[in-house]
Design a protein around this motif. Structure first.
Motif, short mmCIF file in Angstrom:
data_model
loop_
_atom_site.label_atom_id
_atom_site.label_comp_id
_atom_site.label_asym_id
_atom_site.label_seq_id
_atom_site.Cartn_x
_atom_site.Cartn_y
_atom_site.Cartn_z
N GLY A 141 12.36 -0.97 17.92
CA GLY A 141 11.70 -0.35 16.74
C GLY A 141 10.26 -0.11 16.81
O GLY A 141 9.61 0.92 16.49
N LEU A 142 9.64 -1.35 17.27
CA LEU A 142 8.38 -1.25 17.52
C LEU A 142 7.81 -0.03 18.38
O LEU A 142 6.68 0.50 18.18
N LYS A 143 8.57 0.03 19.66
CA LYS A 143 8.19 0.93 20.69
C LYS A 143 8.30 2.56 20.08
O LYS A 143 7.18 3.15 20.26
N VAL A 144 9.31 2.76 19.36
CA VAL A 144 9.49 4.06 18.64
C VAL A 144 8.28 4.24 17.75
O VAL A 144 7.73 5.42 17.79
N GLU A 145 8.02 3.21 16.92
CA GLU A 145 6.94 3.44 15.86
C GLU A 145 5.64 3.66 16.68
O GLU A 145 4.74 4.39 16.16
N ALA A 146 5.39 2.87 17.36
CA ALA A 146 4.00 2.93 18.39
C ALA A 146 3.88 4.15 18.99
O ALA A 146 2.69 4.79 18.91
N GLU A 147 4.76 4.75 19.56
CA GLU A 147 4.82 5.79 20.66
C GLU A 147 4.86 6.90 19.54
O GLU A 147 4.07 8.09 19.75
N ARG A 148 5.33 7.24 18.40
CA ARG A 148 5.08 8.00 17.17
C ARG A 148 3.64 8.29 16.71
O ARG A 148 3.31 9.20 16.79
N ARG A 149 3.39 6.94 16.53
CA ARG A 149 1.69 6.97 16.23
C ARG A 149 0.81 7.51 17.11
O ARG A 149 -0.26 8.21 17.11
N ALA A 150 1.18 7.24 18.61
CA ALA A 150 0.49 7.55 19.65
C ALA A 150 0.41 9.14 19.81
O ALA A 150 -0.70 9.84 20.12
N GLN A 151 1.46 9.48 19.49
CA GLN A 151 1.43 11.06 19.67
C GLN A 151 0.97 11.73 18.53
O GLN A 151 0.33 12.97 18.55
N SER A 152 0.78 11.25 17.33
CA SER A 152 0.21 11.65 15.89
C SER A 152 -1.18 11.62 16.16
O SER A 152 -1.99 12.42 15.47
#
Length: 159
Positions: free
Chosen positions: A147-158
């Motif tokens: 979950g941390l990975k998905v959220e961090a990668e989502r924020r990095a793309q944003s």
């Protein structure tokens, strides 16, 4: 890359180790990890932290040990923090079990991050439930890490 394992040191001592590589810089992963108000949006197993991630502060941690049930286990912990890198607690919890729970953010080459979540459970009733708890913790920590990975990668793309 994702790993998870437990080691039975002796009858009343188990070590748990999980890690995952996240395609986002360490400072961004740290900001997601310490943005506890938003755990409700992405976190699994360790579903909430109330309080500030600050050295010496007391936080209240909500665990959902069984995802099929709504029941939460809530524990207070005094934490130690190395800003931007790690936080951990080492205290006795229910059943006299000593818990050394550790979160670590390590920068890797190429703007990636290794996130390590580890634990040691020992003493108290660990001799009765240690194997079952260790298995549950490995699975729960891995779910949290994903979950941390998905959220961090989502924020990095944003960004």
């Amino acid at each position: 890359m994702e790993t998870g394992s437990s080691e039975k040191v002796n009858l009343s001592h188990h070590k748990i180790h999980t890690e995952i590589v996240i395609d986002a810089p360490a400072d961004l992963v740290w900001s997601v990890l310490t943005d506890t108000a938003n755990y409700k949006d992405w976190a699994v197993f360790l579903v909430g932290i109330k309080g500030e991630i600050k050295d010496g502060s007391t936080i209240t941690v909500d665990f959902q040990l069984d995802s099929a049930k709504e029941k939460l286990t809530t524990l207070d912990h005094t934490i130690s923090v190395v800003e931007g890198t790690e936080f951990f607690w080492a205290e006795k919890g229910p059943g006299g079990i000593r818990d050394n729970h550790h979160f670590c953010v390590e920068p890797l080459e190429g703007g990636k991050t290794r996130f390590v979540q580890s634990d040691e459970i020992m003493g108290g009733i660990t001799f009765l439930m240690g194997g079952r708890l260790a298995k549950m913790y490995v699975e729960g920590y891995q779910a949290f890490n994903r979950g941390l990975k998905v959220e961090a990668e989502r924020r990095a793309q944003s960004a």
